[in-house]
Design a protein around this motif. Structure first.
Motif, mmCIF file in Angstrom:
data_model
loop_
_atom_site.group_PDB
_atom_site.id
_atom_site.type_symbol
_atom_site.label_atom_id
_atom_site.label_comp_id
_atom_site.label_asym_id
_atom_site.label_seq_id
_atom_site.Cartn_x
_atom_site.Cartn_y
_atom_site.Cartn_z
ATOM 1 N N ARG A 32 -0.566 16.496 2.722
ATOM 2 C CA ARG A 32 0.138 15.224 2.525
ATOM 3 C C ARG A 32 1.353 15.088 3.431
ATOM 4 N NH1 ARG A 32 3.911 14.888 -1.365
ATOM 5 N NH2 ARG A 32 2.938 16.636 -2.459
ATOM 6 N N ARG A 81 1.980 6.543 -7.000
ATOM 7 C CA ARG A 81 0.947 7.460 -7.513
ATOM 8 C C ARG A 81 1.359 8.907 -7.322
ATOM 9 N NH1 ARG A 81 -2.576 3.635 -5.130
ATOM 10 N NH2 ARG A 81 -2.734 4.944 -3.256
ATOM 11 N N GLN A 82 1.939 9.221 -6.147
ATOM 12 C CA GLN A 82 2.369 10.588 -5.888
ATOM 13 C C GLN A 82 3.501 10.991 -6.819
ATOM 14 O OE1 GLN A 82 0.866 12.793 -3.935
ATOM 15 N NE2 GLN A 82 2.327 14.311 -4.729
ATOM 16 N N ASP A 103 0.838 -1.207 0.000
ATOM 17 C CA ASP A 103 0.000 0.000 0.000
ATOM 18 C C ASP A 103 0.873 1.258 0.000
ATOM 19 O OD1 ASP A 103 -2.314 -1.480 -0.006
ATOM 20 O OD2 ASP A 103 -2.608 -1.369 2.175
ATOM 21 N N CYS A 145 2.498 1.700 -3.447
ATOM 22 C CA CYS A 145 1.503 2.155 -4.420
ATOM 23 C C CYS A 145 1.198 3.643 -4.244
ATOM 24 C CB CYS A 145 0.214 1.340 -4.284
ATOM 25 S SG CYS A 145 0.334 -0.361 -4.886
ATOM 26 N N ALA A 146 1.053 4.064 -2.994
ATOM 27 C CA ALA A 146 0.781 5.480 -2.727
ATOM 28 C C ALA A 146 1.953 6.349 -3.166
ATOM 29 C CB ALA A 146 0.495 5.680 -1.238
#
Length: 282
Positions: free
Chosen positions: A140, A111-112, A104, A107-108
């Protein structure tokens, strides 16, 4: 009848030179300097274009390649969890949970990274783009971030390449603060004068350490310098003493860092329509 010679840049030539039509050493030097500056602008623009092309390429690779592999890994872990025997040791379920949490996080982060590598939407102008990005950045990273901008109509008319240069410098500066400054807050400000747009990014962190000074050849710093140079500008990074009685962990008065990125309006508006450029510069 007397005649007069109009000399550009308010330079003064001796009358003998004006009569004979020859350049003085100073005039020749000024002409060569102008040519060198033009070449610096050209090379800096090429470097910036290469950087943006590389960013788009990496973003595609992350999205299409790494993204696909991460998705496959997620399905594989889900299959393992499904087929795990009921009497499996609890360490197996715990290990799967750790793997899923790590996935997770990756993946985050991916994406960022893709979001930052892609050029931002500048339809609302540089002010809207920076206001939105700094707000998202603060949420963030949990770094208190403010954005203040001068009320200048020229900011709404910046061509895309000029607006992107300002945005990328602010983006890189804030990312560097999170990575290196150990700061609690950062301030982003755009100031304008008749000749220049100046972006100022400051923080209340540890200031310019020896390691920070040794990173002068760092890709991010050279990229910011190139973006400024492409528009007849300069980049300056200096230590900034904190206001009031702020102290660091050792009890010393904390020092922040101030980044000043200056861009010339003439160069930034060069690609604007001619009539609009005259109106903005008047």
């Amino acid at each position: 009848m007397e005649t007069s010679t109009v000399v550009p840049f308010n330079a003064q030539l001796p009358s003998s030179v004006a009569r004979d039509g020859f350049d003085t050493p100073s005039a020749s030097a000024e002409r060569e300097l102008a040519q060198l500056r033009a070449r610096v602008r050209e090379l800096s623009a090429e470097l910036v274009q290469a950087q943006e092309t590389a960013c788009r390429h990496v973003a595609r690779e992350l999205h299409d390649g790494v993204g696909a592999e991460l998705t496959a890994t997620r399905f594989a872990l889900a299959s393992v969890e499904t087929w795990l025997p009921a009497d499996a040791p609890p360490q197996c379920a715990a290990a799967l949970a750790v793997a899923n949490r790590s996935l997770d996080a990756v993946c985050a982060a991916s994406r960022q990274a893709v979001a930052e590598l892609h050029a931002p939407s500048l339809e609302a102008g540089i002010v809207g783009a920076l206001a939105h990005w700094t707000s998202d950045f603060a949420t963030r990273t949990q770094l208190r971030t403010s954005f203040v901008c001068a009320a200048d109509v020229r900011l709404t008319r910046l061509p895309t390449d000029a607006a992107l240069a300002v945005f990328r410098v602010a983006q890189e500066a804030l990312n560097n603060i999170v990575k290196h400054a150990r700061a609690e807050s950062a301030d982003v400000r755009i100031e304008t004068s008749r000749r220049h747009l100046t972006l100022l990014v400051s923080d209340d962190g540890i200031g310019l350490t020896r390691n920070a000074r040794d990173r002068r050849g760092h890709f991010g710093l050279s990229g910011m310098q190139a973006r400024c140079a492409a528009f007849d500008g300069t980049l300056r990074i200096s230590a900034r003493r904190a206001i009031g009685s702020q102290r660091d962990a050792s009890g010393n008065a904390s020092r922040g860092t101030l980044l000043q990125a200056r861009f010339a309006w003439d160069a930034m508006l060069a690609h604007a329509p001619r009539a609009e450029r005259r109106a903005l510069q008047s």
